[in-house]
Design an enzyme around this catalytic site. Structure first.
Site, PDB file in Angstrom:
ATOM      1  N   TYR A   1       0.857  -1.181   0.000  1.00  0.00           N
ATOM      2  CA  TYR A   1       0.000   0.000   0.000  1.00  0.00           C
ATOM      3  C   TYR A   1       0.899   1.240   0.000  1.00  0.00           C
ATOM      4  O   TYR A   1       1.452   1.632   1.011  1.00  0.00           O
ATOM      5  CB  TYR A   1      -0.926   0.026   1.210  1.00  0.00           C
ATOM      6  CG  TYR A   1      -1.858  -1.146   1.331  1.00  0.00           C
ATOM      7  CD1 TYR A   1      -2.159  -1.956   0.235  1.00  0.00           C
ATOM      8  CD2 TYR A   1      -2.451  -1.465   2.553  1.00  0.00           C
ATOM      9  CE1 TYR A   1      -3.020  -3.034   0.359  1.00  0.00           C
ATOM     10  CE2 TYR A   1      -3.320  -2.543   2.683  1.00  0.00           C
ATOM     11  CZ  TYR A   1      -3.587  -3.332   1.581  1.00  0.00           C
ATOM     12  OH  TYR A   1      -4.440  -4.405   1.707  1.00  0.00           O
TER      13      TYR A   1
ATOM     14  N   SER B   1     -12.830  -6.184   1.891  1.00  0.00           N
ATOM     15  CA  SER B   1     -13.916  -5.667   1.032  1.00  0.00           C
ATOM     16  C   SER B   1     -15.276  -6.173   1.512  1.00  0.00           C
ATOM     17  O   SER B   1     -16.089  -6.658   0.722  1.00  0.00           O
ATOM     18  CB  SER B   1     -13.692  -6.059  -0.431  1.00  0.00           C
ATOM     19  OG  SER B   1     -12.564  -5.412  -0.965  1.00  0.00           O
ATOM     20  N   PRO B   2     -15.559  -6.069   2.825  1.00  0.00           N
ATOM     21  CA  PRO B   2     -16.825  -6.600   3.338  1.00  0.00           C
ATOM     22  C   PRO B   2     -18.043  -5.803   2.888  1.00  0.00           C
ATOM     23  O   PRO B   2     -19.169  -6.263   3.050  1.00  0.00           O
ATOM     24  CB  PRO B   2     -16.652  -6.514   4.854  1.00  0.00           C
ATOM     25  CG  PRO B   2     -15.704  -5.373   5.056  1.00  0.00           C
ATOM     26  CD  PRO B   2     -14.745  -5.464   3.912  1.00  0.00           C
TER      27      PRO B   2
ATOM     28  N   ARG C   1     -16.557  -3.148  -1.964  1.00  0.00           N
ATOM     29  CA  ARG C   1     -15.909  -1.954  -2.505  1.00  0.00           C
ATOM     30  C   ARG C   1     -16.864  -0.767  -2.557  1.00  0.00           C
ATOM     31  O   ARG C   1     -16.875   0.014  -3.501  1.00  0.00           O
ATOM     32  CB  ARG C   1     -15.305  -2.245  -3.875  1.00  0.00           C
ATOM     33  CG  ARG C   1     -14.280  -3.371  -3.827  1.00  0.00           C
ATOM     34  CD  ARG C   1     -13.665  -3.700  -5.170  1.00  0.00           C
ATOM     35  NE  ARG C   1     -12.793  -4.850  -5.022  1.00  0.00           N
ATOM     36  CZ  ARG C   1     -13.191  -6.118  -5.058  1.00  0.00           C
ATOM     37  NH1 ARG C   1     -14.457  -6.391  -5.275  1.00  0.00           N
ATOM     38  NH2 ARG C   1     -12.349  -7.108  -4.889  1.00  0.00           N
TER      39      ARG C   1
ATOM     40  N   PHE D   1     -20.132  -0.853  -2.755  1.00  0.00           N
ATOM     41  CA  PHE D   1     -21.412  -1.099  -3.423  1.00  0.00           C
ATOM     42  C   PHE D   1     -22.538  -1.327  -2.427  1.00  0.00           C
ATOM     43  O   PHE D   1     -23.656  -0.825  -2.595  1.00  0.00           O
ATOM     44  CB  PHE D   1     -21.276  -2.306  -4.351  1.00  0.00           C
ATOM     45  CG  PHE D   1     -22.282  -2.340  -5.468  1.00  0.00           C
ATOM     46  CD1 PHE D   1     -21.969  -1.872  -6.725  1.00  0.00           C
ATOM     47  CD2 PHE D   1     -23.557  -2.856  -5.268  1.00  0.00           C
ATOM     48  CE1 PHE D   1     -22.889  -1.898  -7.763  1.00  0.00           C
ATOM     49  CE2 PHE D   1     -24.485  -2.889  -6.289  1.00  0.00           C
ATOM     50  CZ  PHE D   1     -24.156  -2.405  -7.545  1.00  0.00           C
TER      51      PHE D   1
ATOM     52  N   GLY E   1     -24.982   1.408  -0.392  1.00  0.00           N
ATOM     53  CA  GLY E   1     -26.144   2.075  -0.961  1.00  0.00           C
ATOM     54  C   GLY E   1     -25.882   3.508  -1.382  1.00  0.00           C
ATOM     55  O   GLY E   1     -26.789   4.195  -1.862  1.00  0.00           O
TER      56      GLY E   1
END
Length: 331
Positions: free
Chosen positions: A59, A206-207, A210, A212, A215
């Site tokens: 990172y 990514s729980p 990402r 999405f 909402g």
């Protein structure tokens, strides 16, 4: 905050903080980060009882570990630090391929210790499996770091079943980090049962799909130009609308509880087992506080069934990565 164990005698907060969106990743990964706000977010997480912080050498590269190290200075006794190795870099510092040779394992560890400003890394992951190096050699080198007191526990990321078994035969593995959420449930078929058989904790990255599942993204137009998610197969024009159907159900459950969709998505994950510790990423205190409130959200059996039916395993439209990235998982 509630607490869970990743393998024997390794307690962490039930929700960790994924630090990837902070320094060094760039504006195309979830937007530009502000160092001061990122550090304030880590400090606020500690105030909320979060103990588990996740970073990685790649990172930045390296810049993210430096920021985390700065943020935890003077607070070491209140945090559990996980970082990852597994890549090589060219003369300009750019990632140039996977490398899990014993020499690189030890080089990466020394660098991470220095950047984080710690004497011991609590959880040291192999970030991606190196198909050119037997996992026995890699884990053997990682185990030597445990003997030397430079690492407490070992982990793998996105490893396949055979690799996990072979690794665990060399040295105890405390955690497997892989993608897992309402829209990515493939680990339930073989990976998660295997981890439970071997006593390995599971750390979903990514729980929130990402972003999405929060909402907040109602169309592709909500993504800034250059945002890498515009290349994500699940965010594509052909798949976006179908995947939004899952978000609508998450929203409805959230409204019934007076909670946010993100909290519902995280509470669903927490309900999948006491050995699961999601690490939602955040670079702002407001987002952090919303996510961490999921730790005390109890979904009913009806809620869980409704979410399961809306997002069955294999039901998400599109692969979770492009072809290149998919070639690096489940090895």
């Amino acid at each position: 905050m509630k607490y869970r164990s990743l393998g024997p005698e390794f307690e962490v907060s039930a929700l960790g903080l994924g630090c990837m969106p902070m320094a060094g990743v760039g504006a195309n990964m979830y937007g530009q980060a502000d160092d001061r706000e990122s550090i304030a977010t880590i400090h606020r997480a500690i105030e909320l009882g979060v103990t588990f912080f996740d970073t990685a050498e790649i990172y930045g590269p390296r810049r993210n570990e430096e920021l985390v190290g700065e943020a935890i200075r003077g607070k070491r006794d209140r945090v559990v630090i996980a970082t990852k190795f597994g890549f090589r870099y060219d003369e300009r510092g750019r990632m140039s391929g996977v490398d899990s040779t014993p020499v690189n394992v030890k080089r990466a560890c020394e660098g991470s210790l220095k950047r984080l400003g710690v004497e011991t890394i609590d959880l040291f992951y192999q970030h991606r499996v190196d198909p050119n190096v037997p996992i026995e050699e890699t884990v053997g080198a990682m185990g030597e770091l445990v003997v030397e007191g430079k690492v407490r526990h070992l982990g793998l990321s996105e490893a396949g079943p055979d690799t996990i078994r072979r690794a665990a035969a060399v040295h105890p593995i405390h955690a497997l980090q892989s993608e897992y959420s309402l829209w990515e449930r493939d680990v339930e078929e073989e990976i998660l049962p295997l981890c439970r058989e071997l006593g390995i904790g599971f750390v979903p990255y990514s729980p929130l799909g990402r972003g999405f599942l929060t909402g907040q993204i109602k169309s592709r137009d909500d993504l800034p130009e250059g945002d890498y998610r515009r290349q994500d197969p699940r965010y594509s024009e052909e798949n976006f609308a179908k995947n939004m159907a899952v978000v609508e159900v998450v929203k409805e459950v959230a409204e019934a509880h007076g909670r946010s969709p993100a909290q519902v998505a995280l509470a669903w994950l927490l309900a999948q087992g006491e050995d699961i510790v999601p690490i939602p990423g955040s670079k702002r205190r407001q987002t952090l506080e919303d996510s961490m409130a999921a730790a005390d959200l109890e979904l009913s059996a009806d809620d869980l069934q409704r979410l399961d039916e809306a997002a069955p395993r294999g039901g998400t439209a599109g692969p979770r990565y492009g072809e290149r990235a998919m070639a690096m998982v489940r090895l």
